[in-house]
Design a protein around this motif. Structure first.
Motif, mmCIF file in Angstrom:
data_model
loop_
_atom_site.group_PDB
_atom_site.id
_atom_site.type_symbol
_atom_site.label_atom_id
_atom_site.label_comp_id
_atom_site.label_asym_id
_atom_site.label_seq_id
_atom_site.Cartn_x
_atom_site.Cartn_y
_atom_site.Cartn_z
ATOM 1 N N UNK A 91 0.849 -1.196 0.000
ATOM 2 C CA UNK A 91 0.000 0.000 0.000
ATOM 3 C C UNK A 91 0.880 1.241 0.000
ATOM 4 N N UNK A 92 0.384 2.295 -0.604
ATOM 5 C CA UNK A 92 1.087 3.573 -0.591
ATOM 6 C C UNK A 92 0.440 4.478 0.466
ATOM 7 N N UNK A 93 1.268 5.044 1.329
ATOM 8 C CA UNK A 93 0.739 5.941 2.376
ATOM 9 C C UNK A 93 0.599 7.353 1.804
ATOM 10 N N UNK A 94 -0.110 8.240 2.520
ATOM 11 C CA UNK A 94 -0.237 9.629 2.039
ATOM 12 C C UNK A 94 1.131 10.310 1.862
ATOM 13 N N UNK A 104 5.869 3.081 0.718
ATOM 14 C CA UNK A 104 5.245 1.783 0.453
ATOM 15 C C UNK A 104 5.274 0.976 1.740
ATOM 16 N N UNK A 105 4.178 0.289 2.036
ATOM 17 C CA UNK A 105 4.184 -0.550 3.232
ATOM 18 C C UNK A 105 3.376 -1.829 3.072
ATOM 19 N N UNK A 106 3.721 -2.812 3.912
ATOM 20 C CA UNK A 106 3.075 -4.128 3.900
ATOM 21 C C UNK A 106 2.274 -4.291 5.190
ATOM 22 N N UNK A 107 1.306 -5.193 5.155
ATOM 23 C CA UNK A 107 0.459 -5.453 6.323
ATOM 24 C C UNK A 107 0.726 -6.869 6.830
ATOM 25 N N UNK A 108 1.344 -7.008 7.979
ATOM 26 C CA UNK A 108 1.607 -8.282 8.643
ATOM 27 C C UNK A 108 2.201 -9.352 7.692
ATOM 28 N N UNK A 109 3.217 -8.955 6.887
ATOM 29 C CA UNK A 109 3.711 -9.882 5.860
ATOM 30 C C UNK A 109 4.350 -11.147 6.433
ATOM 31 N N UNK A 110 4.877 -11.044 7.663
ATOM 32 C CA UNK A 110 5.534 -12.219 8.245
ATOM 33 C C UNK A 110 4.536 -13.365 8.411
ATOM 34 N N UNK A 111 3.265 -13.014 8.617
ATOM 35 C CA UNK A 111 2.255 -14.072 8.770
ATOM 36 C C UNK A 111 2.012 -14.817 7.462
ATOM 37 N N UNK A 170 10.471 -7.380 -0.145
ATOM 38 C CA UNK A 170 10.721 -5.939 0.048
ATOM 39 C C UNK A 170 11.645 -5.395 -1.028
ATOM 40 N N UNK A 171 12.665 -6.175 -1.370
ATOM 41 C CA UNK A 171 13.613 -5.739 -2.388
ATOM 42 C C UNK A 171 12.923 -5.628 -3.748
ATOM 43 N N UNK A 172 12.058 -6.591 -4.037
ATOM 44 C CA UNK A 172 11.325 -6.565 -5.315
ATOM 45 C C UNK A 172 10.389 -5.350 -5.363
ATOM 46 N N UNK A 173 9.683 -5.099 -4.274
ATOM 47 C CA UNK A 173 8.740 -3.972 -4.261
ATOM 48 C C UNK A 173 9.474 -2.634 -4.307
ATOM 49 N N UNK A 174 10.616 -2.563 -3.634
ATOM 50 C CA UNK A 174 11.403 -1.319 -3.685
ATOM 51 C C UNK A 174 11.760 -1.001 -5.141
ATOM 52 N N UNK A 175 12.123 -2.042 -5.874
ATOM 53 C CA UNK A 175 12.477 -1.850 -7.293
ATOM 54 C C UNK A 175 11.256 -1.454 -8.128
ATOM 55 N N UNK A 176 10.086 -1.971 -7.769
ATOM 56 C CA UNK A 176 8.860 -1.752 -8.547
ATOM 57 C C UNK A 176 7.939 -0.708 -7.925
#
Ligand SMILES: *Cc1c(COP(=O)(O)O)cnc(C)c1O
Length: 368
Positions: free
Chosen positions: A78-81, A85-92, A119-125
């Protein structure tokens, strides 16, 4: 050691056109890159890499095509205001992937490393995360068995892959109740089967019920596979009923998939001091509650829709309208709170969100 744990980067020189905000569909367009990693008996999981998105070359005898030994996950960025970029409880999700792996005899992955990879993939994208209200970048990690062999046995070769797809808002005109048919003939799975694993076979088994369901039915309500009595899930979501002030969700019994959203809903309700019970709940109980006026709300919960209110249940010609076919107060509050946390619009008291560092700060190792 260092070599093994660094992700080889092979970015493409030019990217694809990104879809317009109003043309975002679920799971049709994919970003420029994907993450891949291989498994063999000798080497274990190895060769992590981020490469241009492209078709795979897999032997036609690869075991996944024949016996369905595969698992998947589903999560979102998700993109914050503020533009983070952030993820929601991805470790689960990666914990659950290993739970599914165990059931399907697939070797476990390193959960910490998988999180680093995503995270590395999303940072790139990052530019692929759509900005419009309610949109997000859907993340699909999955593992397939690739050994070329027709014998029935656990494969000795696998690929772990992560692909990303920009997706539109699930509710275009605000959160909307759906019509659900109670499924009395087909079942999704049974206790002792693969129901608590996220594996394609469960979805293949679910298609028929949806196909035969009448017009206007969004999803089906799954009952237990033994007695066809107890409620299990709704479509591919976990399900909740509010009866006489208490929220009830089916207890995990081995055939129900344990959703990250389900767990988050339970935690929020506890924090709000709303009575919440995890227990068996029969269709008969819901019927009676509807009849005596104590069935106040029903809703599904899952990553895609977050909260999906149920406005009507259809069973054998009977139509049970719930809360006048409108979204209930608890469903609305859960939806607003969960999406608020996911998009970084309200404070996250649980430590559920995980920010993704920008690509410049991420450790982009070009290994040889
Ligand atoms: C993925 C899934 C869910 C929801 O899980 P979330 O982690 O909340 O997205 C529920 N039921 C089934 C069958 C699923 O596959």
């Amino acid at each position: 050691m260092e070599e093994e744990h660094s992700i080889r980067m092979d970015p493409c020189s030019s990217g694809k056109d990104k879809p317009q905000a109003d043309q975002l569909e679920f799971g049709r367009k994919f970003t420029d890159h994907m993450f891949l990693m291989d498994y063999t008996g000798e080497k274990g999981w190895h060769a992590p890499r981020i490469v241009p998105y492209e078709p795979l070359t897999v032997d036609p005898s690869a075991m996944v095509f024949h016996y369905g030994q595969s698992v998947f996950e589903g999560m979102k960025a998700y993109l914050t205001p503020d533009g983070d970029a952030q993820l929601f409880r991805p470790e689960r999700n990666f914990q659950r992937m290993n739970h599914s792996n165990n059931r399907l005899c697939i070797p476990s992955i390193d959960e910490t490393f998988a999180l680093k990879a995503v995270k590395q993939l999303i940072a790139l994208e990052k530019d692929w995360i759509p900005k419009a209200e309610g949109t997000s970048l859907y993340i699909r990690p999955f593992i397939i068995s690739t050994e070329p062999y027709l014998g029935v046995a656990p494969s000795r070769h696998y690929k772990f892959i992560i692909i990303l797809s920009p997706v539109g808002a699930y509710y275009k005109e605000g959160i909307n109740p759906i019509k659900i048919a109670v499924e009395n003939e087909y079942v999704r799975t049974v206790t002792g089967g693969t129901g608590e694993a996220k594996t394609g076979g469960n979805y293949a088994a679910s298609l028929k019920a949806q196909e035969v369901a009448e017009e206007g039915i969004a999803q089906v309500l799954w009952l237990d596979g033994v007695e066809r009595k107890y409620i299990e899930e709704v479509g591919s979501m976990n399900v909740f009923f509010k009866i006489n002030g208490t929220v009830i969700t089916p207890a995990l019994n081995g055939s129900i998939l344990e959703g990250v959203t389900r767990n988050s809903v339970i935690q929020l309700l506890k924090q709000w001091h709303v009575p919440i019970e995890e227990r068996k709940i029969s269709m008969e109980e819901v019927y009676q509650a509807h009849k005596n006026g104590s069935l106040e709300e029903a809703f599904g919960a899952g990553t895609a829709a977050v909260i999906s209110p149920i406005g009507e249940l259809v069973q054998a010609g009977d139509h049970l309208e719930i809360n006048d076919g409108k979204t209930g107060a608890i469903a609305k509050r859960l939806y607003d709170t969960l999406t608020g946390i996911q998009y970084g619009k309200i404070q996250d008291p649980f430590g559920w969100v995980e920010k993704i560092e920008d690509v410049k700060q991420t450790n982009l190792k070009a290994s040889g």
